[in-house]
Design an enzyme around this catalytic site. Structure first.
Site, short mmCIF file in Angstrom:
data_model
loop_
_atom_site.label_atom_id
_atom_site.label_comp_id
_atom_site.label_asym_id
_atom_site.label_seq_id
_atom_site.Cartn_x
_atom_site.Cartn_y
_atom_site.Cartn_z
N GLU A 152 0.81 -1.23 0.00
CA GLU A 152 0.00 0.00 0.00
C GLU A 152 0.84 1.28 0.00
OE1 GLU A 152 -2.82 -0.18 3.22
OE2 GLU A 152 -3.82 -1.92 2.40
N GLU A 181 -5.41 -8.35 0.57
CA GLU A 181 -6.05 -8.00 1.86
C GLU A 181 -7.52 -7.70 1.63
OE1 GLU A 181 -4.51 -4.77 4.24
OE2 GLU A 181 -2.46 -5.44 3.90
O1 IFM Z 1 -3.94 -3.08 9.15
C1 IFM Z 1 -3.96 -2.53 7.88
C2 IFM Z 1 -2.83 -3.09 7.04
O2 IFM Z 1 -1.58 -2.90 7.65
C3 IFM Z 1 -2.79 -2.42 5.69
N1 IFM Z 1 -4.08 -2.45 5.06
C4 IFM Z 1 -5.24 -2.08 5.83
C5 IFM Z 1 -5.25 -2.82 7.16
C6 IFM Z 1 -6.49 -2.41 7.98
O3 IFM Z 1 -6.47 -1.04 8.20
#
Ligand code: IFM
Length: 458
Positions: free
Chosen positions: A169, A366
């Site tokens: 990210e 994710e």
């Molecule tokens: O916890 C985070 C992760 O580190 C990166 N993506 C979003 C998740 C939830 O906020």
């Protein structure tokens, strides 16, 4: 959908879970680990909810065997974790710390022994503090340091690791870390933070080259993407949404997949950024998407007392040419994020439409739901909202696959409740409940639901 109903996904679809080093490992002064930007930030008063830090987190550094046993029982094919750069190179450059490599050797070997594919991210925001003190991701030198680090990991692990992720990210580190200062390192550079985006993208490209040179295969990235909705049909809101979309989505995908920067953002990029596009666009084997919810954007308010909106429930600075607007009419997670599964389908089909043949297979690196439900009197954790969220988002994913989008895997965020950055321990994303006092792990209802789902789809 009961967990046992087929989603119609390919038979070799990869089911996984995700975590990240600073969010779970703890042991921040052990094993020769160097300090990071997040150690410094979390220890600065007022930066995280309750002053929480990742000093102990889930103590995974000492309890990784127990966590792997939980994953084996869950039945996942793959585990996405991240290497802490400062365990491998404590100052982000130079000699390798053998103890750091040994920790990850043990982790990787134990995963392989459990039949779980290690799928590591090289960098999930915990910048070695020594590099941060030299300007961190604003300093163009950092992409070379990252390539050296990638080379160390590739040389050491290429024969044991089947799937690699360069960077997690970059949009969040750019905007929250360097744009508005809500994450480490807490800088408020506004659009000046686009230099960070460029250096992260270049680090990704150079990391791909270094990993390949070391013999690593199946390399991708984990980019956060979300459909951006304009708050109205008015030109000002449409323009604000287009700019935000360029910043949050296109900036991180176009250079990789199309070899160009979005025209809207060119004025904010460092001089000569375009010259690096060939390196940034080094071919990848797959594209990782992290997705949680859509975003609604409006033009900045003309009311001088109004604030422009919030990201992750936290207020942004004024002065930006857009503001985030609450999306009404949908359920919300504990983080306040709207639950809109159809936006996930739209995101995936939109990617296929925008990038066409330039888009390699997708993995969802994710997706998950903040739901604070804890153990009841019987010790069970009935996190029905997480089950409902995951079910609905997987159905939305399956819809995109049925429409022809090539999605090869899904990594749920997260295995365990963990340190949720500026929100500290106040937001829980785990399939497994963590008692942060005792470190006791308790599988939640969602864990058993996901277990049954995985069993029934294979
Ligand atoms: O916890 C985070 C992760 O580190 C990166 N993506 C979003 C998740 C939830 O906020």
């Amino acid at each position: 959908m009961p967990a046992s109903e087929s989603l119609g996904l390919p038979p070799d679809f990869v089911w996984g879970v995700s975590t990240a080093s600073y969010q779970i490992e703890g042991a921040v002064t052990e094993g020769g680990r160097g300090p990071t930007s997040w150690d410094a930030f979390a220890h600065t008063p007022g930066r995280t909810v309750n002053g929480d830090t990742g000093d102990v987190a889930c103590d995974h550094y000492h309890r990784y065997a127990e966590d792997i046993a939980l994953m084996k029982e869950l039945g996942v094919d793959a585990y996405r974790f991240s290497f802490a750069w400062s365990r491998i190179q404590p100052t982000g450059r130079g000699p390798v710390n053998a103890e750091g490599l040994t920790f990850y050797d043990r982790l990787v070997d134990a995963l392989l022994a459990a039949g779980i594919e290690p799928s590591p991210t090289l960098f999930h925001w915990d910048t070695p503090l020594a590099l941060e003190d030299e300007g961190g991701w604003v300093n163009p030198d950092i992409s070379k340091r990252f390539a050296d680090y990638a080379n160390v990991l590739g040389e050491h692990f290429a024969d044991r690791i089947p799937r690699w992720i360069t960077v997690n990210e970059p949009v969040v580190l750019t905007t929250l870390g360097y744009g508005v200062g809500m994450h480490a390192p807490g800088k408020r550079l506004g659009f000046g933070s686009l230099a960070v985006a460029h250096n992260l993208l270049l680090a990704h490209g150079r990391g791909v080259a270094a990993l390949r040179a070391a013999g690593a295969g199946q390399i991708g990235i984990a980019n956060n993407h979300a459909p951006v909705w304009a708050a109205s049909d008015h030109d000002e809101d449409q323009q604000a949404a287009a700019l935000y979309n360029a910043l949050a989505n296109d900036l991180f995908a176009d250079p990789l997949l199309l070899g160009r920067y979005p025209a809207l953002l060119e004025p904010y990029l460092p001089d000569g950024a375009g010259d690096a596009l060939a390196e940034i666009a080094a071919p990848i084997d797959w594209y990782g998407i992290n997705h949680y919810n859509p975003t609604m954007v409006a033009a900045p308010s003309t009311d001088p007392t109004a604030l422009p909106g919030s990201v992750d429930g936290q207020q942004l600075d004024s002065g930006l040419p857009f503001r985030m607007v609450e999306i009404e009419g949908y359920p919300r997670t504990d983080f306040g994020w709207p639950v809109v599964p159809s936006a996930f389908t739209d995101l995936l089909t939109g990617f296929r439409d925008r990038y066409g043949d330039a888009l390699p297979p997708i993995y969802i690196t994710e997706n998950g739901c903040s739901d604070a439900t804890g153990p009841d009197a019987t010790g069970r954790v009935p996190d029905t909202r997480r089950v409902g969220y995951t079910r609905a988002y997987l159905e939305a994913l399956a819809e995109a696959v049925a429409a022809g989008v090539d999605v090869r895997g899904y990594f749920h965020w997260s295995l365990l409740d963990n340190f949720e950055w500026a929100a500290g321990y106040s937001q829980r994303f785990g399939l497994v409940h963590t008692d942060f006092e005792t470190q006791q792990r308790t599988p939640k209802d969602s864990y058993y639901w996901y277990q049954e789902l995985i069993r029934s789809q294979s």
